[in-house]
Motif scaffolding. Sequence first.
Motif, PDB file in Angstrom:
ATOM      1  N   SER A 100       0.863  -1.192   0.000  1.00 33.97           N
ATOM      2  CA  SER A 100       0.000   0.000   0.000  1.00 33.97           C
ATOM      3  C   SER A 100       0.896   1.237   0.000  1.00 33.97           C
ATOM      4  CB  SER A 100      -0.971  -0.006   1.180  1.00 33.97           C
ATOM      5  OG  SER A 100      -0.324  -0.333   2.356  1.00 33.97           O
ATOM      6  N   PRO A 101       0.424   2.317  -0.610  1.00 29.45           N
ATOM      7  CA  PRO A 101       1.264   3.509  -0.753  1.00 29.45           C
ATOM      8  C   PRO A 101       1.374   4.298   0.555  1.00 29.45           C
ATOM      9  CG  PRO A 101      -0.904   3.908  -1.679  1.00 29.45           C
ATOM     10  CD  PRO A 101      -0.900   2.478  -1.226  1.00 29.45           C
ATOM     11  N   LYS A 102       2.442   5.093   0.669  1.00 31.91           N
ATOM     12  CA  LYS A 102       2.611   5.937   1.879  1.00 31.91           C
ATOM     13  C   LYS A 102       1.528   7.009   1.912  1.00 31.91           C
ATOM     14  CE  LYS A 102       7.605   5.709   2.109  1.00 31.91           C
ATOM     15  NZ  LYS A 102       8.194   5.993   0.822  1.00 31.91           N
ATOM     16  N   ASN A 103       1.286   7.622   0.745  1.00 34.82           N
ATOM     17  CA  ASN A 103       0.235   8.646   0.655  1.00 34.82           C
ATOM     18  C   ASN A 103      -0.870   8.116  -0.256  1.00 34.82           C
ATOM     19  OD1 ASN A 103       1.759  10.633   2.111  1.00 34.82           O
ATOM     20  ND2 ASN A 103       3.065  10.743   0.292  1.00 34.82           N
ATOM     21  N   LYS A 104      -2.106   8.448   0.088  1.00 30.56           N
ATOM     22  CA  LYS A 104      -3.236   7.937  -0.710  1.00 30.56           C
ATOM     23  C   LYS A 104      -3.218   8.550  -2.112  1.00 30.56           C
ATOM     24  CE  LYS A 104      -5.449   5.392   2.478  1.00 30.56           C
ATOM     25  NZ  LYS A 104      -6.809   5.260   2.977  1.00 30.56           N
ATOM     26  N   ILE A 105      -3.850   7.821  -3.051  1.00 35.89           N
ATOM     27  CA  ILE A 105      -3.714   8.114  -4.483  1.00 35.89           C
ATOM     28  C   ILE A 105      -5.042   8.608  -5.070  1.00 35.89           C
ATOM     29  CG2 ILE A 105      -3.054   7.082  -6.702  1.00 35.89           C
ATOM     30  CD1 ILE A 105      -0.807   6.784  -4.774  1.00 35.89           C
ATOM     31  N   ASP A 106      -4.952   9.586  -5.962  1.00 37.85           N
ATOM     32  CA  ASP A 106      -6.157  10.134  -6.601  1.00 37.85           C
ATOM     33  C   ASP A 106      -6.638   9.281  -7.773  1.00 37.85           C
ATOM     34  OD1 ASP A 106      -6.088  12.527  -5.011  1.00 37.85           O
ATOM     35  OD2 ASP A 106      -4.371  13.145  -6.226  1.00 37.85           O
ATOM     36  N   PHE A 107      -5.691   8.657  -8.482  1.00 38.06           N
ATOM     37  CA  PHE A 107      -6.078   7.923  -9.688  1.00 38.06           C
ATOM     38  C   PHE A 107      -5.263   6.626  -9.752  1.00 38.06           C
ATOM     39  CE2 PHE A 107      -6.653   6.862 -14.073  1.00 38.06           C
ATOM     40  CZ  PHE A 107      -7.844   7.456 -14.465  1.00 38.06           C
ATOM     41  N   VAL A 108      -5.972   5.514  -9.551  1.00 34.94           N
ATOM     42  CA  VAL A 108      -5.321   4.202  -9.646  1.00 34.94           C
ATOM     43  C   VAL A 108      -5.769   3.574 -10.963  1.00 34.94           C
ATOM     44  CG1 VAL A 108      -5.055   1.905  -8.629  1.00 34.94           C
ATOM     45  CG2 VAL A 108      -5.282   3.901  -7.139  1.00 34.94           C
ATOM     46  N   TRP A 131      -5.363   2.217  -0.757  1.00 34.64           N
ATOM     47  CA  TRP A 131      -4.646   3.013  -1.767  1.00 34.64           C
ATOM     48  C   TRP A 131      -5.349   4.327  -2.096  1.00 34.64           C
ATOM     49  CZ3 TRP A 131      -2.089   0.147  -6.458  1.00 34.64           C
ATOM     50  CH2 TRP A 131      -1.500  -1.066  -6.032  1.00 34.64           C
ATOM     51  N   LEU A 132      -6.682   4.275  -2.238  1.00 38.35           N
ATOM     52  CA  LEU A 132      -7.395   5.414  -2.834  1.00 38.35           C
ATOM     53  C   LEU A 132      -7.629   6.558  -1.855  1.00 38.35           C
ATOM     54  CD1 LEU A 132     -10.301   3.998  -5.055  1.00 38.35           C
ATOM     55  CD2 LEU A 132      -8.351   5.364  -5.829  1.00 38.35           C
ATOM     56  N   ALA A 133      -7.394   7.768  -2.345  1.00 38.10           N
ATOM     57  CA  ALA A 133      -7.728   8.967  -1.573  1.00 38.10           C
ATOM     58  C   ALA A 133      -9.235   9.206  -1.679  1.00 38.10           C
ATOM     59  CB  ALA A 133      -6.973  10.153  -2.160  1.00 38.10           C
ATOM     60  N   PRO A 134      -9.833   9.928  -0.705  1.00 37.06           N
ATOM     61  CA  PRO A 134     -11.247  10.282  -0.841  1.00 37.06           C
ATOM     62  C   PRO A 134     -11.475  10.997  -2.176  1.00 37.06           C
ATOM     63  CG  PRO A 134     -10.411  10.882   1.333  1.00 37.06           C
ATOM     64  CD  PRO A 134      -9.220  10.432   0.535  1.00 37.06           C
ATOM     65  N   GLY A 135     -12.507  10.572  -2.880  1.00 34.34           N
ATOM     66  CA  GLY A 135     -12.785  11.144  -4.205  1.00 34.34           C
ATOM     67  C   GLY A 135     -11.943  10.520  -5.309  1.00 34.34           C
ATOM     68  N   GLY A 136     -11.041   9.620  -4.925  1.00 31.62           N
ATOM     69  CA  GLY A 136     -10.130   9.003  -5.906  1.00 31.62           C
ATOM     70  C   GLY A 136     -10.843   8.013  -6.823  1.00 31.62           C
TER      71      GLY A 136
END
Length: 205
Positions: A100-108, A131-136
């Motif tokens: 899993s990434p350190k910071n959440k991601i906008d587009f996977v 992985w996903l950021a809110p709204g990602g």
Amino acid sequence: MQNIATDLFSKWADNGKDRGMAKSHSPAVNQILDKTLSETKSNFNFVDAGCGNGWVVRKVRQMPYCKSSFGVDGAKSMIQNAKEIDPDGEYYLEDLLLWSPKNKIDFVFSMEVFYYFKSPKTLTKHIVDKWLAPGGMLVIGLDHYIGNPDSYSWSEDLNVHMTLKDEKEWVQIFKSAGLTSCYSFKVNALNEFPGTLCVVGQLKN
Ligand SMILES: C[S@@+](CC[C@H](N)C(=O)[O-])C[C@H]1O[C@@H](n2cnc3c(N)ncnc32)[C@H](O)[C@@H]1O
């Protein structure tokens, strides 16, 4: 049956077949990115899940609103090739289910990867939760699906596990993993080929 797709693809990368795959996948990927990402007018970070030699990572990095773009793949030689082509790029040799990434991601994004998993739902849920950021957004492309008969023999031909599902089932996997605004479409249909199936979902803000 050989179970580990990453072993197969590491061999492909050793033989230079990663470049052929990039070439054959790029018309569909270009159309998918055009429909889902190119219009984005706010900064985003991007990850390609099962990035192969990282060609999509490098393509997306050129987009004006892209803050960062990196790739993850479980095949050693794919990641080696990615780093050879792009020594300053970020490429991680990891199993998608364990990382899993350190910071959440906008587009996977993920092209031709999810059906190698015995439970695509578990992978989708992991990406949604970790992985996903809110709204990602999660966007995947698939050529192996019920509706593309030429692909039905691939698992046997390559001696590797593949999960065969239809369009509705893929959308349902996205919904049951907690994504909203889920939809699907096909790109790059040609003659007998019904097109690459693209499935999209978004995490609530
Ligand atoms: C058909 S290739 C597609 C590669 C790339 N997306 C492209 O379009 O060129 C599938 C990729 O998924 C990767 N993959 C399969 N299972 C994986 C897993 N459990 N963890 C990480 N990568 C995996 C393979 O190593 C391979 O590079």
